[in-house]
Design a protein around this motif. Structure first.
Motif, PDB file in Angstrom:
ATOM      1  N   GLU A  33       7.810   4.476  -6.743  1.00 31.68           N
ATOM      2  CA  GLU A  33       7.275   3.149  -7.051  1.00 31.68           C
ATOM      3  C   GLU A  33       8.136   1.987  -6.579  1.00 31.68           C
ATOM      4  O   GLU A  33       9.361   2.052  -6.577  1.00 31.68           O
ATOM      5  CB  GLU A  33       7.115   3.002  -8.567  1.00 31.68           C
ATOM      6  CG  GLU A  33       6.026   3.833  -9.167  1.00 31.68           C
ATOM      7  CD  GLU A  33       5.858   3.511 -10.647  1.00 31.68           C
ATOM      8  OE1 GLU A  33       5.513   2.361 -10.970  1.00 31.68           O
ATOM      9  OE2 GLU A  33       6.070   4.421 -11.466  1.00 31.68           O
ATOM     10  N   THR A  34       7.440   0.912  -6.198  1.00 31.67           N
ATOM     11  CA  THR A  34       7.994  -0.431  -6.182  1.00 31.67           C
ATOM     12  C   THR A  34       7.087  -1.246  -7.096  1.00 31.67           C
ATOM     13  O   THR A  34       6.132  -0.713  -7.664  1.00 31.67           O
ATOM     14  CB  THR A  34       7.992  -1.043  -4.770  1.00 31.67           C
ATOM     15  OG1 THR A  34       6.628  -1.278  -4.355  1.00 31.67           O
ATOM     16  CG2 THR A  34       8.661  -0.113  -3.768  1.00 31.67           C
TER      17      THR A  34
ATOM     18  N   ASN B 299       4.830  -3.161  -6.337  1.00 35.15           N
ATOM     19  CA  ASN B 299       3.484  -3.334  -5.793  1.00 35.15           C
ATOM     20  C   ASN B 299       2.915  -2.098  -5.117  1.00 35.15           C
ATOM     21  O   ASN B 299       1.815  -2.143  -4.579  1.00 35.15           O
ATOM     22  CB  ASN B 299       3.471  -4.497  -4.796  1.00 35.15           C
ATOM     23  CG  ASN B 299       3.843  -5.812  -5.443  1.00 35.15           C
ATOM     24  OD1 ASN B 299       3.226  -6.225  -6.409  1.00 35.15           O
ATOM     25  ND2 ASN B 299       4.883  -6.467  -4.922  1.00 35.15           N
ATOM     26  N   SER B 300       3.646  -1.000  -5.129  1.00 36.09           N
ATOM     27  CA  SER B 300       3.135   0.181  -4.424  1.00 36.09           C
ATOM     28  C   SER B 300       3.575   1.452  -5.132  1.00 36.09           C
ATOM     29  O   SER B 300       4.533   1.463  -5.898  1.00 36.09           O
ATOM     30  CB  SER B 300       3.648   0.200  -2.983  1.00 36.09           C
ATOM     31  OG  SER B 300       5.057   0.382  -2.953  1.00 36.09           O
ATOM     32  N   THR B 301       2.837   2.541  -4.857  1.00 39.37           N
ATOM     33  CA  THR B 301       3.161   3.844  -5.423  1.00 39.37           C
ATOM     34  C   THR B 301       2.537   4.941  -4.563  1.00 39.37           C
ATOM     35  O   THR B 301       1.489   4.733  -3.947  1.00 39.37           O
ATOM     36  CB  THR B 301       2.642   3.972  -6.878  1.00 39.37           C
ATOM     37  OG1 THR B 301       2.912   5.291  -7.354  1.00 39.37           O
ATOM     38  CG2 THR B 301       1.149   3.698  -6.971  1.00 39.37           C
ATOM     39  N   SER B 302       3.187   6.092  -4.545  1.00 36.79           N
ATOM     40  CA  SER B 302       2.640   7.245  -3.820  1.00 36.79           C
ATOM     41  C   SER B 302       1.688   8.051  -4.701  1.00 36.79           C
ATOM     42  O   SER B 302       1.152   9.064  -4.275  1.00 36.79           O
ATOM     43  CB  SER B 302       3.786   8.150  -3.356  1.00 36.79           C
ATOM     44  OG  SER B 302       4.442   8.731  -4.475  1.00 36.79           O
TER      45      SER B 302
ATOM     46  N   SER C  11      -1.695   8.879  -3.255  1.00 47.17           N
ATOM     47  CA  SER C  11      -1.633   9.940  -2.260  1.00 47.17           C
ATOM     48  C   SER C  11      -1.548  11.311  -2.929  1.00 47.17           C
ATOM     49  O   SER C  11      -2.173  12.278  -2.490  1.00 47.17           O
ATOM     50  CB  SER C  11      -0.425   9.727  -1.339  1.00 47.17           C
ATOM     51  OG  SER C  11      -0.283  10.797  -0.432  1.00 47.17           O
TER      52      SER C  11
ATOM     53  N   ASN D 171       0.663  -0.397 -10.901  1.00 41.05           N
ATOM     54  CA  ASN D 171       0.513   0.970 -10.381  1.00 41.05           C
ATOM     55  C   ASN D 171      -0.260   1.869 -11.339  1.00 41.05           C
ATOM     56  O   ASN D 171      -1.056   2.713 -10.908  1.00 41.05           O
ATOM     57  CB  ASN D 171       1.892   1.559 -10.084  1.00 41.05           C
ATOM     58  CG  ASN D 171       2.601   0.839  -8.952  1.00 41.05           C
ATOM     59  OD1 ASN D 171       1.948   0.300  -8.063  1.00 41.05           O
ATOM     60  ND2 ASN D 171       3.914   0.811  -8.976  1.00 41.05           N
TER      61      ASN D 171
ATOM     62  N   LYS E 194      -3.836   1.236 -10.812  1.00 35.35           N
ATOM     63  CA  LYS E 194      -4.378   1.901  -9.615  1.00 35.35           C
ATOM     64  C   LYS E 194      -4.743   3.356  -9.923  1.00 35.35           C
ATOM     65  O   LYS E 194      -5.773   3.861  -9.472  1.00 35.35           O
ATOM     66  CB  LYS E 194      -3.345   1.842  -8.476  1.00 35.35           C
ATOM     67  CG  LYS E 194      -3.110   0.458  -7.914  1.00 35.35           C
ATOM     68  CD  LYS E 194      -1.987   0.493  -6.869  1.00 35.35           C
ATOM     69  CE  LYS E 194      -1.690  -0.904  -6.334  1.00 35.35           C
ATOM     70  NZ  LYS E 194      -0.548  -0.896  -5.380  1.00 35.35           N
TER      71      LYS E 194
END
Length: 632
Positions: free
Chosen positions: A346-347, A349-352, A355, A376, A379
């Motif tokens: 994680e950051t 604003n983003s995460t894996s 995926s 996140n 999402k």
């Protein structure tokens, strides 16, 4: 593979890709972790960090990853080594003298060196000295600018950059008399490390009181609406002046966005360990931000140094350690569960995680905990909403988008305040508020949703006339004074005014959020206990036998006492597993059962905007015997 019990699959865990930074050690027959640690001049804690399974024992020929010892001297702006200190025992030395020299306890020395209990202290022995908290961070000076936004106060800015209000004014003389929005402050401060406050708290003090629409249904009355929405009549009319003309079917009302449907208070907390069912195997997924690829690709910073500097990683590992304790407890209880742990990478604003969901089969998943950041976790909730898989936000207090399958396990700030007001109203209290002008969040919350509260004005310098409080006191009712100010003068004036009337009136002091000024010695604790200062909290200290048992077990396994994030990891994971292990759907358990674990209460309620929020909030107070107790 197993009919019953816990089956754990750990995927993409951080330490599995870090071997290139460490020495490999093959365990010899009879070797212990302590002996291996002494050999490589590290602590057992360092080995456990990289080899979690070794905490339950090591076998001959097993391969352990051993961190390379760092034995250099460091300057003030560096991080001290986490490696173990080795002390050779000299003649006439005692355990007491060694413990004082290194500022550790005798018990900790014996835990790190088990042979002391059998052989005693002998000259020539080499002792492993545990470090107090494994590492120390020294702050480096940085220079930055800060643009003042609505809701900023000198106090909040000074805390953000680790300086005093006086120092802030000294660096920026223009703000001595006011703090204009848009003004750019020049700040020389200590470096601010990333903390979990950046994850779990709103970024501004300004009140985020958004509203949503509620349509009045047939047969609803003013009384039924106040009970359903948990708002007073005055607050409901304040938000919707049209209600003065009466309640009509089809009316569209404004209500707080964070509001949950009010429900009958559950008579008692339920112990779900007594109703475990193993008829059907359940699967729990945890998304934890180890950020393994980021660590693996960092060829400059060693892993041990990253562990010293990276607060977010340490928080993750603490939460993970608590979750592992919960899994151990589930094993003992024989729960029929599969546990899968993924690196959410994680950051802010983003995460894996998305995926991971795309590339793995989630058809058998019954619940998900994580990721950590609110954006996140939303999402993930969005991606799994059509599968009706509950997604539980573990740490965030933010009020973001709502999804029917999203469960906010941390009570929202407004819910915490609301619980305090609900308690005072349940006692037929006469509520008076002393609010600093810069406490905009609390001021606007009370103006919008607590219309019955009498507000006492405070000057910009923090002063007010004591009689302005006294004139609002009434007899035959308890008078609650809500104090929202960090100014010492305001605190003294408020508490003195209350103390002076205790012979004639029932009074009690209340705060709605942590107040650091009250921790200073200048404010005597006796002043607060005399007024039985009360406050709402999402957690409470627990000194019960069960809580102490957990603490001892955690320390035995991890060689350190659990902090708040380790306890949170245990509480949330264990509570979720228990709900999955009931003979009814997860959501039904959410609706029916309020529970309590070590430090947290879980009393979920359906939000008007969709999804669920946790209203498990404690009302605590300072008692005259100098202890903190829960109100009855």
């Amino acid at each position: 593979m197993f009919k019953k019990g816990i089956y754990i699959v750990v995927l993409m865990f951080a330490t599995s890709v870090l071997a290139q930074n460490y020495t490999k050690h093959k365990v010899a027959k009879g070797e212990t972790i302590t002996q291996i640690a002494q050999k490589y001049k590290v602590t057992p804690y360092d080995i456990y960090k990289l080899n979690p399974d070794s905490q339950s024992g090591i076998q001959p020929d097993a391969i352990l990853l051993i961190p390379k010892s760092i034995e250099k001297e460091v300057k003030n702006d560096e991080v001290k080594t986490a490696s173990a200190k080795i002390h050779e025992v000299q003649p006439k030395e005692t355990l007491y003298s060694i413990s004082k020299e290194y500022k550790v306890s005798i018990e900790e020395l014996e835990e790190e060196n088990p042979f002391l209990k059998t052989d005693g202290l002998q000259p020539g022995q080499k002792l492993t000295i545990p470090s107090e908290f494994k590492f120390v961070i020294h702050k480096a000076k940085i220079r930055t600018t800060h643009e003042v936004v609505a809701g900023d106060t000198k106090y909040s800015i000074s805390k953000k950059y680790g300086i005093s209000v006086e120092e802030l004014e000294k660096q920026n003389p223009e703000i001595k008399d006011n703090l204009p929005v848009g003004f750019k402050l020049k700040i020389n401060s200590s470096e601010k490390a990333v903390t979990t406050a950046d994850v779990v708290k709103p970024k501004t003090e300004a009140y985020q009181g958004n509203t949503l629409e509620y349509t009045v249904k047939s047969g609803e009355t003013m009384y039924s609406l106040t009970k359903l929405l948990g708002l007073s009549e005055a607050s409901l009319i304040g938000l919707n002046p049209s209600l003065k003309e009466g309640v009509k079917e089809g009316m569209i009302l404004k209500v707080p966005a964070t509001l949950s449907f009010s429900k009958e208070t559950k008579n008692s907390l339920k112990d779900l360990t007594k109703s475990i069912s193993n008829q059907k195997r359940k699967e729990l997924v945890l998304f934890l931000p180890f950020n393994a690829s980021k660590i693996q690709n960092d060829t400059v910073t060693s892993i041990s140094e990253r562990l010293k500097k990276d607060k977010f990683l340490n928080m993750t590992l603490d939460f993970y350690a608590g979750a592992l304790m919960a899994i151990d407890s589930a094993k003992v209880l024989g729960m029929n569960l599969d546990i899968k742990i993924y690196d959410s990478q994680e950051t802010k604003n983003s995460t894996s995680a998305l995926s991971v969901i795309s590339n793995n089969d989630f058809s058998s998943t019954d619940a998900v905990i994580g990721p950590f950041y609110q954006v996140n976790v939303e999402k993930v909730a969005d991606a799994l909403e059509n599968k009706n898989i509950p997604v539980i936000s573990p740490l965030s207090r933010d009020e973001g988008k709502s999804y029917k399958n999203l469960f906010q396990s941390m009570p929202h700030a407004d819910a915490v305040k609301g619980a305090m007001f609900s308690y005072m109203q349940s006692k037929n209290g006469n509520i008076i508020a002393v609010i600093d002008p810069k406490k905009t969040s609390i001021k606007e919350y009370i103006q919008d949703f607590q219309k019955d509260v009498k507000v006492v004005g405070v000057t910009d310098k923090g002063g007010f006339v004591a009689d302005s409080i006294k004139k609002h006191f009434v007899k035959d009712r308890i008078n609650y004074v809500v104090m929202a100010s960090e100014k010492t003068g305001t605190i003294f004036t408020t508490t003195s005014a209350m103390s002076s009337v205790m012979k004639d009136y029932q009074v009690q002091l209340v705060i709605l959020e942590p107040n650091e000024t009250l921790d200073f010695e200048e404010i005597a604790l006796s002043r607060l206990t005399k007024l039985k200062m009360a406050y709402p909290s999402a957690t409470k200290d627990n000194d019960s036998d069960e809580a102490q048992k957990f603490e001892r077990a955690f320390k035995k396994k991890n060689k350190i006492l659990p902090n708040q994030y380790a306890v949170r990891g245990f509480d949330l994971t264990f509570d979720t597993m228990l709900r999955l292990a009931q003979d009814k759907p997860f959501e039904e358990s959410i609706n029916d059962d309020a529970t309590e674990q070590v430090e947290s209460k879980f009393d979920y309620a359906k939000k008007i905007s969709g999804g669920y929020t946790n209203n498990g909030i404690y009302i605590l107070y300072y008692d005259e015997d100098l202890t903190i107790k829960q109100v009855q």
